[in-house]
Design a protein around this motif. Sequence first.
Motif, PDB file in Angstrom:
ATOM      1  N   ALA A 102       3.949  -3.602   2.659  1.00  8.64           N
ATOM      2  CA  ALA A 102       3.845  -4.292   1.275  1.00  8.64           C
ATOM      3  C   ALA A 102       2.790  -5.024   1.569  1.00  8.64           C
ATOM      4  O   ALA A 102       2.703  -5.904   0.116  1.00  8.64           O
ATOM      5  CB  ALA A 102       5.226  -4.175   0.885  1.00  8.64           C
ATOM      6  N   ARG A 103       2.318  -5.865   2.538  1.00  5.89           N
ATOM      7  CA  ARG A 103       2.237  -7.556   1.978  1.00  5.89           C
ATOM      8  C   ARG A 103       0.946  -7.158   2.306  1.00  5.89           C
ATOM      9  O   ARG A 103      -0.116  -7.619   1.018  1.00  5.89           O
ATOM     10  CB  ARG A 103       2.610  -8.270   3.552  1.00  5.89           C
ATOM     11  CG  ARG A 103       3.442  -9.183   3.444  1.00  5.89           C
ATOM     12  CD  ARG A 103       4.111  -9.918   3.813  1.00  5.89           C
ATOM     13  NE  ARG A 103       4.614  -8.626   5.434  1.00  5.89           N
ATOM     14  CZ  ARG A 103       4.976  -9.400   6.486  1.00  5.89           C
ATOM     15  NH1 ARG A 103       4.630 -10.540   6.598  1.00  5.89           N
ATOM     16  NH2 ARG A 103       5.289  -8.179   7.114  1.00  5.89           N
ATOM     17  N   VAL A 104       0.420  -6.310   2.925  1.00  6.79           N
ATOM     18  CA  VAL A 104      -1.395  -5.785   2.537  1.00  6.79           C
ATOM     19  C   VAL A 104      -1.528  -4.667   1.454  1.00  6.79           C
ATOM     20  O   VAL A 104      -2.859  -5.540   0.437  1.00  6.79           O
ATOM     21  CB  VAL A 104      -1.843  -4.131   3.375  1.00  6.79           C
ATOM     22  CG1 VAL A 104      -3.106  -3.542   3.298  1.00  6.79           C
ATOM     23  CG2 VAL A 104      -1.429  -5.156   4.910  1.00  6.79           C
ATOM     24  N   PHE A 105      -0.859  -3.691   0.749  1.00  5.17           N
ATOM     25  CA  PHE A 105      -0.886  -3.626  -0.950  1.00  5.17           C
ATOM     26  C   PHE A 105      -0.774  -5.084  -1.670  1.00  5.17           C
ATOM     27  O   PHE A 105      -1.133  -4.830  -2.602  1.00  5.17           O
ATOM     28  CB  PHE A 105      -0.336  -2.485  -0.949  1.00  5.17           C
ATOM     29  CG  PHE A 105      -0.726  -1.746  -0.564  1.00  5.17           C
ATOM     30  CD1 PHE A 105      -1.374  -0.765  -1.335  1.00  5.17           C
ATOM     31  CD2 PHE A 105       0.320  -0.369   0.452  1.00  5.17           C
ATOM     32  CE1 PHE A 105      -2.379   0.478  -0.615  1.00  5.17           C
ATOM     33  CE2 PHE A 105      -0.487   0.717   1.331  1.00  5.17           C
ATOM     34  CZ  PHE A 105      -1.276   1.532   0.585  1.00  5.17           C
TER      35      PHE A 105
ATOM     36  N   ILE B 129      -4.296  -9.790   7.610  1.00  6.20           N
ATOM     37  CA  ILE B 129      -4.823  -9.244   6.522  1.00  6.20           C
ATOM     38  C   ILE B 129      -6.468  -9.316   7.682  1.00  6.20           C
ATOM     39  O   ILE B 129      -6.890 -10.251   7.714  1.00  6.20           O
ATOM     40  CB  ILE B 129      -4.945 -10.764   5.833  1.00  6.20           C
ATOM     41  CG1 ILE B 129      -3.452 -11.325   4.456  1.00  6.20           C
ATOM     42  CG2 ILE B 129      -6.446 -10.654   4.080  1.00  6.20           C
ATOM     43  CD1 ILE B 129      -3.173 -10.357   4.361  1.00  6.20           C
ATOM     44  N   THR B 130      -6.806  -8.039   7.770  1.00  2.08           N
ATOM     45  CA  THR B 130      -7.608  -7.588   8.841  1.00  2.08           C
ATOM     46  C   THR B 130      -8.765  -7.452   8.260  1.00  2.08           C
ATOM     47  O   THR B 130      -8.980  -7.456   6.994  1.00  2.08           O
ATOM     48  CB  THR B 130      -6.662  -6.486   9.189  1.00  2.08           C
ATOM     49  OG1 THR B 130      -7.592  -5.382   8.200  1.00  2.08           O
ATOM     50  CG2 THR B 130      -6.032  -6.158  10.095  1.00  2.08           C
TER      51      THR B 130
ATOM     52  N   PHE C  90      -8.980  -7.275   4.041  1.00  2.39           N
ATOM     53  CA  PHE C  90      -9.827  -8.212   3.476  1.00  2.39           C
ATOM     54  C   PHE C  90     -10.750  -7.952   2.217  1.00  2.39           C
ATOM     55  O   PHE C  90     -11.139  -8.534   1.413  1.00  2.39           O
ATOM     56  CB  PHE C  90     -10.623  -9.690   4.168  1.00  2.39           C
ATOM     57  CG  PHE C  90     -11.406 -11.067   3.203  1.00  2.39           C
ATOM     58  CD1 PHE C  90     -10.636 -11.488   2.701  1.00  2.39           C
ATOM     59  CD2 PHE C  90     -12.806 -11.249   3.150  1.00  2.39           C
ATOM     60  CE1 PHE C  90     -10.837 -12.967   2.312  1.00  2.39           C
ATOM     61  CE2 PHE C  90     -12.650 -11.416   3.056  1.00  2.39           C
ATOM     62  CZ  PHE C  90     -12.701 -12.765   2.011  1.00  2.39           C
ATOM     63  N   LEU C  91     -11.801  -6.822   2.877  1.00  2.00           N
ATOM     64  CA  LEU C  91     -13.250  -6.919   2.520  1.00  2.00           C
ATOM     65  C   LEU C  91     -12.818  -5.876   1.369  1.00  2.00           C
ATOM     66  O   LEU C  91     -13.230  -6.016   0.077  1.00  2.00           O
ATOM     67  CB  LEU C  91     -14.223  -5.889   3.580  1.00  2.00           C
ATOM     68  CG  LEU C  91     -14.652  -7.066   4.004  1.00  2.00           C
ATOM     69  CD1 LEU C  91     -15.525  -5.771   5.401  1.00  2.00           C
ATOM     70  CD2 LEU C  91     -15.375  -7.474   3.500  1.00  2.00           C
ATOM     71  N   LEU C  92     -11.760  -4.817   1.525  1.00  2.00           N
ATOM     72  CA  LEU C  92     -11.321  -4.187   0.047  1.00  2.00           C
ATOM     73  C   LEU C  92     -10.553  -4.419  -0.733  1.00  2.00           C
ATOM     74  O   LEU C  92     -10.578  -4.934  -1.870  1.00  2.00           O
ATOM     75  CB  LEU C  92     -10.455  -3.341   0.704  1.00  2.00           C
ATOM     76  CG  LEU C  92     -10.936  -1.728   1.569  1.00  2.00           C
ATOM     77  CD1 LEU C  92      -9.349  -1.304   2.252  1.00  2.00           C
ATOM     78  CD2 LEU C  92     -11.877  -0.392   1.258  1.00  2.00           C
TER      79      LEU C  92
END
Length: 387
Positions: A132-135, A6-7, A11-13
Amino acid sequence: MLPQIITRTVFLLGLVSLLTDVASEMLYPVMPLYLESIGFSVAGIGLLEGAASATAGLSKGYFGQWSDRLGRRLPFVQIGYGISALAKPLMAVFTAPWWVFVARTAERLGKGVRTGGRDAMLAGAATAETKARVFGFHRAMDTTGAALGPLLALAFLWAYPGQYRWLFIASAVPGLLAVAATLLLSEQRVAPQEGGRPGILEFARYIRAADPAYRRLFWGLIAFALINSSDLFLLLMLKQAGLSDTALIGWYVFYNLVYAVLAYPFGGLADRFGPKPVYIGGLLVFAGVYLSLSQAAEWWHFGVLFAAYGLYAAATEGVAKAWISKLVPQRDLGTAIGTVSAGESLATLVASTAAGIVWVAFGAEVLLIGTAVLSVGVAAYVSRLQA
């Protein structure tokens, strides 16, 4: 390990999507009521929503490809969220049908402008092992907003009954906060492509030019979208079962909460075992929900099924985007994801129209069972694809 996934960009998006969905879902339960109150017929509402959906669908592919051509993502994200934030309250400033039509279509255009560039930014902020975790995190944040929005709408209308226009104006607050958050993002440049600004439907050529693995996945996703009609039909099922409007909105919020809680863990499963088995599992759960809804009668039946429906969404929506991002190069991500999103939007419009016809002609049970059977067929097709 979590901070590496979670960069700041991710996080901002996610925060931007949460705030935007709060604004959108504040209006979702009352949209038909507001439109009827200012003189729209049922046919007029259908025409308005159809035009809005078509606008969002076609623009996702167009602006996604334009983002790739320029090698830039951030302007499309900022402009897209800005259009949507301003268009929502404008629907309440004037009540002339033509004005509402323009404002609603503009709101959906904003979604089309931002989708390809935003999803490309998410993929660019991930590694091959964390996509997949980012999405999944993004879908979790987005869906948390979808759960909070109706609750805020209920609270507002409890305090100010029937004040729909002021609710539309109030939705500008989270929308503008989302736009402000986009100003904290940094550009994520990729090598620009040749060709300049694309033609309106030029993105459709990408289907033929892309890698065969992407092309086969594209048709699988579109096939599912063609049978996955609007969730409004599920809410209508609850209404016909005798649930109150408050209970109906409550189950909708419950579904979104389950989705939000499970989206990231299912992204973790997809990163570990690959997107295909997780996605297929989601399709099979979807089939089970639709089949079981045809027999559901007790309140707890709906609780179990809406929890399962949240599980299906968590196992498919973010996972599908992660799967796409594994099959195409970073420079094509805006076009690749935008083209799928465009196709799904138009297919869902067709699916919802067909579902309405089947419901009226043959009844809800035929629609539910038929959808379940067809979704199993799609799962069988997807099982043969490259992961």
